[in-house]
Design an enzyme around this catalytic site. Structure first.
Site, mmCIF file in Angstrom:
data_model
loop_
_atom_site.group_PDB
_atom_site.id
_atom_site.type_symbol
_atom_site.label_atom_id
_atom_site.label_comp_id
_atom_site.label_asym_id
_atom_site.label_seq_id
_atom_site.Cartn_x
_atom_site.Cartn_y
_atom_site.Cartn_z
ATOM 1 C CE LYS A 77 -3.816 1.449 2.464
ATOM 2 N NZ LYS A 77 -4.898 2.361 4.093
ATOM 3 C CB SER A 84 -8.072 3.529 2.801
ATOM 4 O OG SER A 84 -7.030 3.532 3.830
ATOM 5 C CB SER A 89 -8.370 1.047 5.431
ATOM 6 O OG SER A 89 -9.081 1.744 5.181
#
Lengths: 411, 411
Positions: free
Chosen positions: B62, B131, B155
């Site tokens: 990420k 996210s 997330s």
């Protein structure tokens, strides 16, 4: 030393400008820095805001704390010239309050135990302590009215004691460590160095956005527990005399002081501090170990190598012991407003080959409780004492520290 | 999907090389990435170690997680082209285990709530969630066998549910967040996405250096508490059907399932999650707010502006409630091996203007307990269920999740 509150009072009264206040620091740096070596980097033309509760306050920032406009070198050649993208959260907060970020201060490499080139401002043949060496030395030498440090073991309180300035290691995470190069995420705590306790109260209240920290008063006859931390071994005579002087001063100021032995499992937690520190340090510095092992200095490199042997089970057991200990300590504070103990084993050791022993600091860092160093006036190299309060009671720790500081000054 | 354990089995058997395994990912990326848009950056010639328990595993990281050799852009133009100095601790660990860090995956700006350009691999007109959008989508699209995400609210678990892959948000700080761009230091937790639960167990055990996580087995007849989280509102019919299917599957596999209402103060803690998240977020992103407010997207910018009104006293009260709630939840796990609840309110919403609602995830992130998303086979867009276990019992969470996953697959 330059007192933050004194500077702010003069600025408020219109007898000093923020620019003039920062010039006091620049002048002191010109005079003292060549002999002390506390600063890793000095800003050439830093912003000097005209407004804000810290306007005119020149601040030193330990060089493991990110600054977007100044190199952040972690005390290590691995990070030579490194410029982070963003300010650490606490640096942004300083700027928002009007402070002038004037310098980065020296740090042991990665805020560990290997010494810096910094000298004790009271005697260049002695260590200033570490790892926040430059912050303690710069404030004690009168170069800066405020400096930021961090403590994993005893890296704020010990150098403050050695250098003879006030300092607070606040409650764990009272100040955010975002943008601070972590050694141990369960331990690393931002701290402040100042000329006196009132300077710390003012700065911490503003930095934390908690005005009550500065307004706190000690109760009329505070109950103080005197803690010798026998499990850490005996202190040197100078430290014993300082503690006795602080005890007498507290009693003269109306405090009720009684000796208390820390109950189980606190001595065990003290012994396990290093397990947590080094287990996490080996993960936190995994990139440095993998990519730059040869550039790590001997002591921290050796600790990190040895930490490979610490098992997850040992780490978990240490964390559980710390958790139990925090509850026991919380109960103990039902009987005491504050604890009074050694800040360091003695005055700053001779030589620059080490930074001294954090053995009277480790437990409190692990407990996450606020600790304040109060310098004890005396002959010879500085020695301080440590006031400890309940988690979250930073205002009370500072109030009791101020009571002792005042009583010591009255003699 | 590419199964990590399958790839490792083939490599161990000598029927696939690490280079060949990474090529599977490259081929899948060439085929699927243009339509999905899960990757922020693809490494041109990443190291592919020949040895190690993750050799041959192409990993997506990420883009709020620092990588020394790849841009780390936080999903924001503020960090366009930014190259950190060091790998995050978890990235160093991945490399030490032999993994190939092949790509950075898209993230909502600063891992908050504003959407990315990424599309749900099951329907490009639907959000993949956020996210950790790119990590979920890349694994679900069969491009990568392993990806890292983070969770502050929901997330990790929510995008896994929307995209139809397995994921774990481990116990708080089981994996170190050093080198991860923090939104909330009390909440942010690294998580893993994989094809199935066994893949997660294998990866997490190695990453955490805790082999017992992978070896854990569910007890013969595990006690499972079914939790509807009524305080978060009702779930959509698809999520209700998925939860009922998972409950039936668990019972077929021998589990004893009973409905349990979460006792006080857990509903209150759920409501206070946002206070902690946003109070800390405003500090963590202080530099971005001060220097780049206009470049923050609408939703996170608005949240951070509004967070200026949260007082320290409100934050402290929320933290205390969370602390009490953790003890109550710990006691509850005396009666249950695991809890079973919704991963999300329903399937991925239509459109790319939002990332869905984390309301069934917030409480568990605040409690720091391990959560596993198990996809529930069915028609239409994916829907998962969430298995939750006691703090530190990540192996048990995975074992119960695997039991349910297996029973669902047998139908």
């Amino acid at each position: 030393m330059l007192s933050l509150v004194d500077i702010r009072t003069r600025i408020e009264a219109g007898t000093l400008t923020p620019e003039g206040a920062v010039r006091l620091s620049r002048d002191a740096i010109a005079a003292r820095e060549p002999a002390v070596g506390a600063l890793a980097y000095i800003a050439e033309a830093p912003a000097i805001p005209a407004e804000g509760p810290l306007a005119g306050i020149a601040v030193g920032v330990k060089d493991i704390i990110d600054t977007a406009d100044l190199a952040t070198q972690m005390g290590s050649p691995i990070y030579a010239g490194w410029r982070p993208k963003a300010d650490a959260a606490v640096v942004s907060r300083l700027r928002a309050l009007g402070a002038c970020v004037l310098a980065k201060t020296t740090t042991s490499p990665f805020a560990s135990i290997d010494p810096t080139e910094t000298r004790n401002p009271h005697d260049p043949g002695h260590t200033p302590g570490g790892s926040s060496a430059g912050s303690a030395a710069a404030v004690a030498a009168g170069m800066l009215p405020l400096a930021l440090g961090t403590q994993t073991g005893g890296s704020v309180i010990r150098p403050a004691s050695f250098c003879g300035c006030a300092a607070i290691k606040p409650s764990f995470r009272l100040l955010p460590t975002v943008g601070v190069k972590t050694f141990s995420w369960a331990l690393d705590t931002l701290g402040l160095f100042g000329a006196g306790v009132r300077d710390l109260s003012y700065a911490l209240a503003h930095l934390a956005g908690r005005p009550e920290i500065d307004g706190a008063a000690a109760s009329a006859n505070p109950r103080i527990g005197l803690v010798l931390q026998d499990f850490a071994g005996a202190a040197e005579p100078e430290a014993q005399r300082a503690l006795e002087a602080a005890r007498s001063a507290a009693e003269r100021a109306g405090a009720r002081v009684s000796t208390v032995a820390l109950p189980d499992p606190l001595p065990e937690a003290w012994a396990l501090h290093r397990v947590i520190q080094d287990y996490e340090g080996r993960q936190a510095l995994a990139w440095e170990i993998a990519a730059h092992r040869a550039e790590l200095p001997a002591t921290v490199g050796g600790h990190l190598d040895a930490a490979a042997a610490i098992t997850a089970a040992e780490y978990d057991a240490a964390r559980r012991c710390a958790h139990r200990s925090r509850r026991v300590l919380k109960d103990l504070f039902g009987d005491f407003d504050a604890l009074l103990t050694y800040s360091a084993a003695g005055p700053a050791p001779a030589g620059l080959g080490g930074t001294g022993d954090p053995r009277y600091n480790r437990l409190w860092t692990l407990m996450g409780v606020p600790c304040v160093n109060v310098p004890v006036p005396g002959d010879g190299l500085p020695v301080g004492v440590q006031v400890v309060a309940r988690f979250g009671d930073d205002g009370r720790a500072l109030a009791v520290a101020r009571l002792i500081e005042g009583a010591l000054a009255r003699g």
